[in-house]
Design an enzyme around this catalytic site. Structure first.
Site, short mmCIF file in Angstrom:
data_model
loop_
_atom_site.label_atom_id
_atom_site.label_comp_id
_atom_site.label_asym_id
_atom_site.label_seq_id
_atom_site.Cartn_x
_atom_site.Cartn_y
_atom_site.Cartn_z
N HIS A 250 -15.83 -22.66 23.48
CA HIS A 250 -15.59 -22.97 24.89
C HIS A 250 -16.88 -22.78 25.67
O HIS A 250 -17.45 -21.69 25.67
CB HIS A 250 -14.50 -22.06 25.44
CG HIS A 250 -14.21 -22.29 26.88
ND1 HIS A 250 -13.65 -23.46 27.35
CD2 HIS A 250 -14.42 -21.53 27.98
CE1 HIS A 250 -13.51 -23.39 28.65
NE2 HIS A 250 -13.97 -22.24 29.07
N ASP A 252 -18.38 -23.19 29.40
CA ASP A 252 -18.17 -23.49 30.81
C ASP A 252 -19.28 -24.41 31.30
O ASP A 252 -20.48 -24.09 31.17
CB ASP A 252 -18.16 -22.21 31.63
CG ASP A 252 -16.90 -21.38 31.36
OD1 ASP A 252 -15.82 -21.98 31.28
OD2 ASP A 252 -17.01 -20.15 31.23
N ASP A 362 -8.71 -22.35 29.53
CA ASP A 362 -9.25 -21.30 30.39
C ASP A 362 -9.07 -21.58 31.87
O ASP A 362 -9.81 -21.07 32.70
CB ASP A 362 -10.75 -21.10 30.08
CG ASP A 362 -11.30 -19.83 30.69
OD1 ASP A 362 -10.55 -18.84 30.79
OD2 ASP A 362 -12.48 -19.82 31.07
N HIS A 567 -13.39 -25.85 36.16
CA HIS A 567 -12.53 -24.72 36.55
C HIS A 567 -13.27 -23.45 36.96
O HIS A 567 -12.61 -22.43 37.23
CB HIS A 567 -11.52 -24.41 35.45
CG HIS A 567 -12.12 -23.92 34.16
ND1 HIS A 567 -12.23 -24.73 33.05
CD2 HIS A 567 -12.62 -22.74 33.80
CE1 HIS A 567 -12.78 -24.04 32.07
NE2 HIS A 567 -13.02 -22.83 32.49
#
Length: 975
Positions: A250, A252, A362, A567
C-alpha cells in the site's frame, strides 16, 4: 511444567547459539573501490544525475536535509576467489535508496523495509562481471516521511541522514534458511499454546536442531535443516482453513511526503517486487491505483515494461479499478464514477482487462452508494480492512454481502488479520483464523503481506516464512493466491453469508470531514466547474459538430481532481507540502479559461441568447425594530438579534415556526479539540463536553441591503484574540431559504468551530445527502452504534423532518455534520497541528443556508435548492428583448436529477446523460431534449452500451423507469 516456562528456559540456554548463527548470515567482506556523491534539492532523472560532479564520500558521512536527494556513485570489484558464492552489496543508510545499474532501476533499499542488500549474483561465475559501477539514489526521507519526534508530527526540515555501512559481502543462504526454520518453529511453540501438542512438537524439533547444529561448522547445517523440513512436511487435514496470501504494498499517493516522492516510492517498491518475482515464480502481488502505474509508465518506462510482462504471467495483478484509492465519503457521485471510469479505462488499455474487485483497504469509511457504482463499472467484489480500526463497535463480519441504498449487492471481504501489511509471521496467520467472524460459513480468507503506507512491499524472508506454512499440521494452509481465485471460491459457496445494508461507517477519524477546509472547498468548486464545462461543451457540440470539445484537457483536469481525492489529501490528513501541492492543482490549472471558452462558444452557437433577465417585483424586505431586525420575502420571515442569532424563522403562508421558543439558531459554538493521537484525523466524543457559545460581539447587526431583489444584514463576532467571524445574512426575493455568507479569520490551536440550529421538529432520524441519494441516521444515542455517530458526514444538505414539516441545512463546501435531538450542527473549522501545523489557519469564506418547509423534504424541493446553492446560474447576453426561452433538457419528474451531460469516450458525436432517482421512490419519467438526438441507448457507467437498451424516441422524449436511488446513464447519438 507448562510450555511457556520450558520455552523461556530453552531460549536462555541456547541464546548464544542463535546470536552466533545470525552473525554468520554474512561471510567474507570486501571494501568498495571508491565511493562518491553529490546532493541536490531536486528530484532529477538518472541521466541528469550521472552528469553531475561527484565528491568523495565515506561511511559515517551525513547528508540531507529533509526532501533533498543524495546520489552516490559506487565502484566495486568482486574478488575472484568468491567464485560460486552468493554476493551482495550491503547498503545500510538512513533514507530510502534506489539502486541503478546499467541506467536502469534494479532494487529498492531501506532499513525500515528490511531491505539492506542488493544481490549482485546468486552464484559468482567466471563469466559474471566482477568490476561494476552502480549508482544509489537516496531520498532524504524515510518510509514514513520525516516527522520530528513522532511519525505524524510535522516534518523536521533540518533532519540529517547518515551512511552507516556499505561493503561487498558473501551471503550465506543456508544460514538464512536455518534462521527462518527456527523462527517458525519457535513461533508455533509460543503461539499455539501449552494445550496444543503441536506446540511441544515444534519446540522439541527446534531443540533437536540446536543439538545437531554447530554454528562454527557449516557442514552441520543441512542435517538441522532436514529436521525442520520433515516437521513442515507433516500435512493438515482437509477441513483446515485456507489463507490466500497475496503480496501487497500500500503506497499512499501523498501523505507524510509529497506527490513527487510517491512516484519514487512506487518505483523503489515495485522494482523490488519484480526482483522477487524473478526468483519466486509462484509469488503474486496485487497493485491498485492507476495513477501510480501511470507515474511509473512515464518516469520509469523500462521498469513499467517489466511490470507489464509479469502482469501477463499472472504474477503482477492490477486491482481496484479506480484512479486512486480515494476517500470513500467526500467525493460527489460523479467524481466516484470518474474514479472508476478513468481507472478501469487505464487497466483495460494497459493490461488488457478490467478489474473485478474494488480495493480500498485504508479509507475512512465507505458510502452506501458504492455498491451500485461498483456494479455499474464491472466490479462485484470489494476488499478493505479499515473498519477494524473502529473505536467503539466491532464489525460483525469479515465475509458478507454488502448492499447499497439502491439494492445493489457486492461480495465483501475484510481480511481477518486486520492488516494490509502483514509480514508472514505465525502469529498473523493464527489471528487470521481465530479472528474470523464467519467461521462455519466460510473457510477461506485473505492475508496481504508487505511493508506498506510508505511503500517497501514484500521481502524474500516473508515469502520463505509462508513457504514453510504452506500446508503444515497445526497451522492454517497458506497458499499464494490471487483476488480472482479467492473470490471465486467464496462465490461457489456463498449461500450462508450474511448481508449488511447501508453505509460502512468507520467509528474513528470523524475529523476528516472538516480538516483542511480549503481543500474541501476547492474540491467542491472544481466538481462544479468540471460539471458546467462538460454540460456547456456538450451543448455546443450538439449544435455544431465541428465544435472542439476539450476532451483531452478535461481528462487531465479530471485526473488532477481525482488525484486530490486520495484518502489522505481530500480528508486533510497530509503534511503542509501536500496541501500546498493540492491547492496548486486546484487553482493553477486554468480551469476558469476552459469554462469561459465553453461559455463563449456556446453563446456563439445560440445567437438569440437564452432570454432576457427580468426583475420581479421587489419583495425582500429588511426592517429594524426594537434592537432586532426582521427579514421577510413573502415565503419566509426571520427575526435576528444584534449578535446574528435567528430567534424566529417561520413560513409566511402557514405561520409555522422553526425555532423553538427560548432558543437561538445560527449559534456559533467552539469546542476544545484534542484527540488521543491522530490529530488531523480524529475528533473525540469528549469534545462535546467543552462546548462554549461564541458571544463576544465586535460589530452588531446592521442593514446592508434594505430590500428589493435582495436584503442583507451583517455582524461580526470575536472568537478569540486571534480569530473573528464576519457574516452577511442574505434573503433573496422569493427564495425559500435564508443564506449565511460567512468569513472567518481563523488562527486557533486544537479548537473546533460549529454552528448550531435548534429546530422545532422531532424525529428519531435525520436525513443526510450522500452520492446520488440520501440516507438516515439516528438523532439519539440509544445504542453504542448510535452514539458512535456523534459526528457524521453529509454533502450539500441535511434535513430534520417530522410529518408535515421540517428544516433543512444547505451548504456550499462543508461535510462534517450532526443532528442530536432537535439540534442540527454544521462543522465549520478545525485547528489540528499534526501533521500540518498550518492546517486551516487563515482566511475562510463559505456559505450555508437554512430552509424551513412544509411536507417532506422531497415535496419541498430541498434537493433542488441545494443544487441551486452549489451551482449558481450562468448568465449570457441576449440579442433582443423578444428572444425565446430555450431549454436543452427537461426531466418530467421532480424525483429525477439530470446530474451529468458529457461527451462519450467514443465516437465524438455521442453524449452521455446521467440521471438518478433522488427521492427514494419508484418512478417513471420523461427525458426531453431539443438537441438533435437520433438514437438513445442505455449504458453502464463505463459508457458501454447495453445491447438491449435501445430507447424509443417519442414525442415526449425518452421514457425512463427508476427504482429508488437508481443511477441510469443514456447514450445520446447526435444527428
Amino acid at each position: 511444567a507448562s510450555l511457556l516456562p520450558v520455552l523461556d528456559v530453552w531460549r536462555t540456554v541456547h541464546r548464544f547459539n542463535f546470536l552466533a548463527l545470525s552473525h554468520r548470515l554474512f561471510g567474507d567482506t570486501c571494501p568498495l573501490v571508491s565511493l562518491s556523491c553529490f546532493q541536490t534539492p531536486q528530484r532529477i532523472p538518472y541521466d541528469e544525475a550521472v552528469q553531475q560532479e561527484f565528491r568523495p564520500a565515506a561511511v559515517g558521512d551525513a547528508f540531507g536535509p529533509t526532501w533533498w536527494t543524495c546520489w552516490f556513485k559506487v565502484e566495486l570489484s568482486i574478488p575472484r576467489e568468491w567464485a560460486g558464492k552468493e554476493v551482495h552489496l550491503l547498503w545500510d543508510s538512513d533514507g530510502e535508496a534506489m539502486v541503478w545499474r546499467d541506467s536502469q532501476p534494479v532494487q529498492g533499499l531501506t532499513r525500515e523495509g528490511e531491505k539492506t542488500s542488493y544481490i549482485l549474483t546468486d552464484s559468482l561465475m567466471e563469466t559474471d562481471p566482477h568490476n561494476l559501477n552502480l549508482y544509489m539514489e537516496v531520498a532524504c526521507n524515510g518510509l514514513f516521511g520525516a516527522g520530528k519526534g513522532t511519525m505524524i508530527a510535522p516534518p523536521d526540515p533540518d533532519k540529517k541522514f547518515t551512511l552507516n555501512k556499505v561493503e561487498l559481502v558473501v551471503f550465506n543462504r543456508d544460514v538464512h534458511e536455518l534462521l527462518v526454520d527456527f523462527e517458525i518453529l519457535l513461533d508455533m511453540a509460543k503461539h499455539l499454546g501449552e494445550k496444543n501438542q503441536r506446540s511441544f512438537q515444534a519446540l522439541y524439533t527446534a531443540n533437536q536442531m540446536v543439538n545437531l547444529c554447530d554454528v562454527t561448522d557449516p557442514s552441520t547445517f543441512p542435517a538441522a535443516h532436514q529436521l525442520a523440513s520433515a516437521f513442515f512436511s507433516q500435512r493438515n487435514g482437509e477441513s483446515q482453513h485456507t489463507i490466500h496470501a497475496m503480496g501487497h504494498c500500500h503506497i499512499d499517493s501523498a501523505w507524510l511526503w509529497p506527490y513527487e516522492e510517491s512516484i519514487r516510492k512506487c518505483a523503489r517498491s515495485w522494482v523490488t517486487v519484480v526482483r522477487l518475482m524473478e526468483k519466486n515464480p509462484g509469488f503474486t502481488f496485487t497493485c491498485s491505483q492507476a495513477q501510480q502505474l501511470e507515474w511509473v509508465r512515464n518516469w520509469y518506462p523500462g521498469l513499467y515494461a517489466q511490470i507489464q510482462d509479469f502482469a501477463r504471467k499472472g504474477q503482477f495483478i492490477p486491482v481496484g479499478g479506480t484512479w486512486v484509492e480515494m476517500d470513500g465519503n467526500l467525493p460527489n457521485g460523479e467524481s466516484m464514477v470518474r474514479q472508476f471510469l478513468q481507472g478501469q479505462r487505464f487497466f483495460q488499455e494497459q493490461f488488457g482487462k478490467l478489474c473485478t474487485e474494488f480495493w480500498l483497504p485504508d479509507t475512512f469509511g465507505y458510502s452506501a452508494q458504492l455498491p451500485q457504482l461498483m456494479r455499474g463499472c464491472g466490479i462485484w467484489r470489494f476488499l478493505t480492512q479499515k473498519l477494524s480500526w473502529s473505536l467503539v463497535n466491532t464489525f460483525p463480519h469479515h465475509t458478507f454481502f454488502w448492499e447499497g441504498i439502491d439494492g445493489s449487492s457486492v461480495l465483501a471481504h475484510f481480511p481477518p488479520g486486520d492488516s494490509y501489511g502483514m509480514q508472514g509471521f505465525v502469529e498473523e496467520m493464527l489471528k487470521t483464523v481465530n479472528n474470523n467472524k464467519d467461521k462455519g460459513r466460510v473457510n477461506h480468507s485473505v492475508a496481504l503481506f508487505g511493508f506498506g503506507d510508505g511503500g517497501g512491499g514484500p521481502t524474500q524472508k516473508m515469502l520463505d516464512r509462508m513457504k514453510r506454512m504452506k500446508d503444515v499440521d497445526g497451522l492454517p494452509r497458506v497458499q499464494m493466491s490471487t483476488p480472482d481465485q479467492f473470490f471465486s471460491v467464496l462465490e461457489r459457496d456463498g449461500s450462508q453469508l450474511y448481508t449488511w445494508i447501508g453505509e460502512l461507517f468507520l467509528e474513528l477519524h470523524n475529523g476528516t470531514y472538516t480538516t483542511q477546509a480549503q481543500i474541501k472547498k476547492s474540491n467542491r468548486e472544481c466538481e462544479r466547474i468540471l460539471h458546467d464545462v462538460e454540460v456547456l461543451s456538450s451543448l455546443a457540440l450538439a449544435q455544431k459538430s465541428a465544435f472542439p470539445y476539450p476532451a483531452t484537457k478535461l481528462q487531465r483536469l479530471w485526473r488532477l481532481l481525482l488525484l486530490n481525492q486520495f484518502h489522505d489529501v481530500l480528508p486533510g490528513t497530509c503534511i503542509q507540502l501536500v496541501a500546498e501541492d493540492a491547492m496548486t492543482y486546484y487553482e493553477g490549472e486554468n480551469v476558469g479559461n476552459t469554462e469561459c471558452h465553453s461559455l463563449a462558444a456556446l453563446c456563439g452557437e445560440f445567437p438569440s441568447g437564452l432570454g432576457p433577465l427580468t426583475s420581479p417585483a421587489p419583495v425582500a424586505c429588511v426592517e429594524s425594530l426594537d434592537g432586532s431586525i426582521t427579514m421577510e420575502n413573502g415565503v419566509i420571515a426571520a427575526h435576528l438579534d444584534s449578535m446574528g442569532h435567528v430567534t424566529s424563522l417561520h413560513l409566511v403562508s402557514s405561520g409555522r415556526e422553526s425555532v423553538p421558543e427560548g432558543s437561538c439558531a445560527n449559534q456559533f459554538v467552539i469546542f476544545d479539540d484534542i484527540p488521543l493521537y491522530w490529530d488531523a484525523w480524529d475528533v473525540m466524543d469528549y469534545h462535546l463536553e467543552t462546548r462554549k457559545p461564541v458571544t463576544t460581539l465586535v460589530k452588531p447587526l446592521e442593514i446592508i441591503l434594505p430590500g428589493g431583489l435582495r436584503g442583507s444584514v451583517r455582524f461580526s463576532l470575536q472568537i478569540s484574540e486571534k480569530s473573528i467571524i464576519t457574516q452577511e445574512v442574505i434573503l433573496d426575493a422569493m427564495c425559500p431559504y435564508l443564506r449565511f455568507l460567512t468569513q472567518v479569520e481563523w488562527n486557533e490551536a486544537h479548537k473546533f468551530l460549529k454552528v448550531e440550529f435548534p429546530v422545532q421538529a422531532r424525529s428519531m432520524n435525520a436525513t443526510y445527502e450522500i452520492q446520488f441519494g440520501h440516507l438516515q441516521r439516528p438523532t439519539h444515542w440509544n445504542t453504542s452504534w448510535d452514539w458512535a455517530r456523534f459526528e457524521v458526514w453529509s454533502h450539500k444538505w441535511m434535513d430534520l423532518s417530522e410529518h408535515g414539516f421540517g428544516v433543512a441545512l444547505l451548504n456550499d463546501s462543508k461535510y462534517g455534520a450532526s443532528v442530536h435531538g432537535n439540534t442540527m450542527s454544521l462543522s465549520l473549522l478545525r485547528a489540528p497541528k499534526s501533521p500540518d501545523t498550518t492546517a486551516d489557519m487563515g482566511h475562510h469564506q463559505f456559505t450555508y443556508a437554512v430552509m424551513p418547509h412544509l411536507g417532506s423534504f422531497q415535496e419541498a424541493g430541498v434537493i433542488r435548492y441545494a443544487y441551486c446553492l452549489n451551482f449558481p446560474l450562468h448568465t449570457m447576453p441576449a440579442d433582443s428583448v423578444q428572444c425565446p426561452a430555450w431549454s436543452a433538457f427537461c426531466v418530467s419528474s421532480p424525483a429525477v436529477v439530470l446530474e451529468t451531460v458529457k461527451q462519450a469516450s467514443a465516437p465524438r458525436s455521442v453524449l452521455v446523460a446521467r440521471l438518478y432517482e433522488s427521492h427514494g421512490s419508484t418512478v417513471v419519467t420523461w427525458l426531453q431534449t431539443c438537441l438533435p438526438v437520433k438514437e438513445a441507448i442505455t449504458c453502464d457507467l463505463l459508457e458501454q452500451a447495453d445491447p438491449t437498451g435501445h430507447l424509443p424516441l417519442k414525442e415526449l422524449g425518452v421514457e425512463l423507469s427508476f427504482t429508488p436511488f437508481q443511477v441510469i446513464s443514456v447514450l445520446l447519438v447526435l444527428g
